[in-house]
Write an enzyme that holds these catalytic residues in place. Sequence first.
Site, PDB file in Angstrom:
ATOM      1  N   HIS A 198     -18.546 -78.146  53.221  1.00 44.23           N
ATOM      2  CA  HIS A 198     -17.282 -78.866  53.368  1.00 44.23           C
ATOM      3  C   HIS A 198     -17.023 -79.357  54.793  1.00 44.23           C
ATOM      4  O   HIS A 198     -16.024 -80.022  55.038  1.00 44.23           O
ATOM      5  CB  HIS A 198     -16.139 -77.946  52.919  1.00 44.23           C
ATOM      6  CG  HIS A 198     -16.029 -76.730  53.811  1.00 44.23           C
ATOM      7  ND1 HIS A 198     -17.004 -75.749  53.850  1.00 44.23           N
ATOM      8  CD2 HIS A 198     -15.098 -76.366  54.715  1.00 44.23           C
ATOM      9  CE1 HIS A 198     -16.650 -74.839  54.743  1.00 44.23           C
ATOM     10  NE2 HIS A 198     -15.503 -75.188  55.286  1.00 44.23           N
ATOM     11  N   ASP A 199     -17.880 -78.984  55.749  1.00 39.57           N
ATOM     12  CA  ASP A 199     -17.703 -79.424  57.136  1.00 39.57           C
ATOM     13  C   ASP A 199     -18.680 -80.541  57.499  1.00 39.57           C
ATOM     14  O   ASP A 199     -18.623 -81.067  58.614  1.00 39.57           O
ATOM     15  CB  ASP A 199     -17.974 -78.261  58.105  1.00 39.57           C
ATOM     16  CG  ASP A 199     -16.954 -77.142  58.004  1.00 39.57           C
ATOM     17  OD1 ASP A 199     -15.792 -77.418  57.657  1.00 39.57           O
ATOM     18  OD2 ASP A 199     -17.329 -75.978  58.270  1.00 39.57           O
TER      19      ASP A 199
END
Length: 536
Positions: free
Chosen positions: A312-313
């Site tokens: 998710h980063d």
Amino acid sequence: MQKHWWHTATIYQIYPKSFMDADGDGVGDLQGIISKLDYLEKLGITAIWLSPVYQSPMDDNGYDISDYQAIADIFGDMTDMEELLSQANQRGIKIIMDLVVNHTSDEHAWFIEARENADSPERDYYIWRDEPNDLVSTFSGSAWEYDDKVGQYYLHLFGKKQPDLNWENEALRQKIYDMMNFWIDKGIGGFRMDVIDLLGKIPDQKIRENGPKLHDYLKEMNRASFGKHDLLTVGETWGATPEIAKQYSNPDNQELSMVFQFEHIGLQHKPDRPKWDYADGLDVPALKCIFNKWQTQLELGQGWNSLFWNNHDLPRVLSIWGDTGAYREKSAKALAILLHLMRGTPYIYQGEEIGMTNYPFEHLEQVEDIESLNYAAEALENGENIANIMDSIRVIGRDNARTPMQWSAENQAGFSSAAKTWLPVNPNYESINVAAALEDKNSIFYTYQALVKLRKEAQWLVDADFELIDTEEKVFAYKRYTDEETYLVVVNLSDQEQALKLTCPIKETIVANTDLDEVVTKQTLKPWDAFCVRTN
Ligand code: ISL
């Protein structure tokens, strides 16, 4: 070596705000996840890593927790969470919770008490100094914020609303272990541990990662919580070398199952430059060196790797290293084959299995991510022009991974019935979506499904040694071999043809995204060709 369930598991990461919205408010939720468990069962995964669903003001989308034992209203409540656990367990799927204990939210009861009451035990749960030093936050600016009430500065290695916890405080550590046991008692499958390598920080000496007491804390945590159970624990460790990764994951040390190392991800930006200064294209020889090092140095029984392209980063791997045009499907399969046949536990990030891509961000108003917004504010202040800033955010910003999951060609990609979703749906949803992928027997989804199944069934994926094979620059080839069997994995990481000398006879095709007969006859790899065969 003692075998654990996670040696043959594939983990699927869910970012709850973006997975599936059941209540129509434009934000994903727990009931949404429950409604998609059949889909995940079809994919075959063993466990879900659930990014934080705890109560939170959502300044960093839940990585700022205000109550570890409550669920954020936008996601549902504890009854929904228990339903998720039981519905998932019924399908043989475990839930890995995200453990964010480097910091809390400034709205956590501990921090509120710490600020208000100098004599409270909670004051020492955080890190206060009369004067700041020059430590900087990962999210730009000083890592110290002055607090009027206290008359001192508190440390925040991330956002201002994410004060760092003081792991030197024994009572605090015990509270964290109690909280972990609360979740273990609910029947979870383990923990993904956010920025775990920062726990031993010594701010006065500007030591952030890998502080001297880090491994003592982890051993203590293991003894006090998950050590008695067969759980998966995976630490997020940006600063790990293979030597350090062995410290964490050697079973004799009784710390964690494995860590996420980020050395390959480092190739996404220019050497020794901030991540925003992204690299053009993939340096394939460097990637080969890095994976070779990790595969050979974390020997079986002495450590364990985790394997991932996305989370998710990070930007979507197809956009940064694959192909989003004519070879989108082929490059997605190629990258999957390359990764999933190495030794370690593979992680799939939601949407990766259908080949989702970066979002075409144009204006800062479309951006939600605190890291990107703080970077943009700082860069603008330093006179950087907005076009360059948007270019970096578009290529490498964290929101690329966070746009809604594309379920179908319907309105809002079938993610939500709301007129507006919290981040916009990628305009390519009409062609890239789950419904379309499930209908097409040759889709990326089915390659992932096959790889997940293979991981569960093929013992060699755990046991076999790894050897990098010297090939053309843009071809990534390796052998996995045991005393009895040898497997060959070959991946063309380019949109050019590449020469290949296949000397061994092929005994069995394990997986391929191409016509192998043609490869063998012509001794040539077409763009993004990838396969795995058994050669004896
Ligand atoms: O991707 C990053 C490297 O520049 C950072 O954005 C990221 O903050 C870092 O990887 C640590 O990540 C974890 O902790 C953060 C949270 O924002 C991330 O989402 C999480 O994965 C703070 O809790």
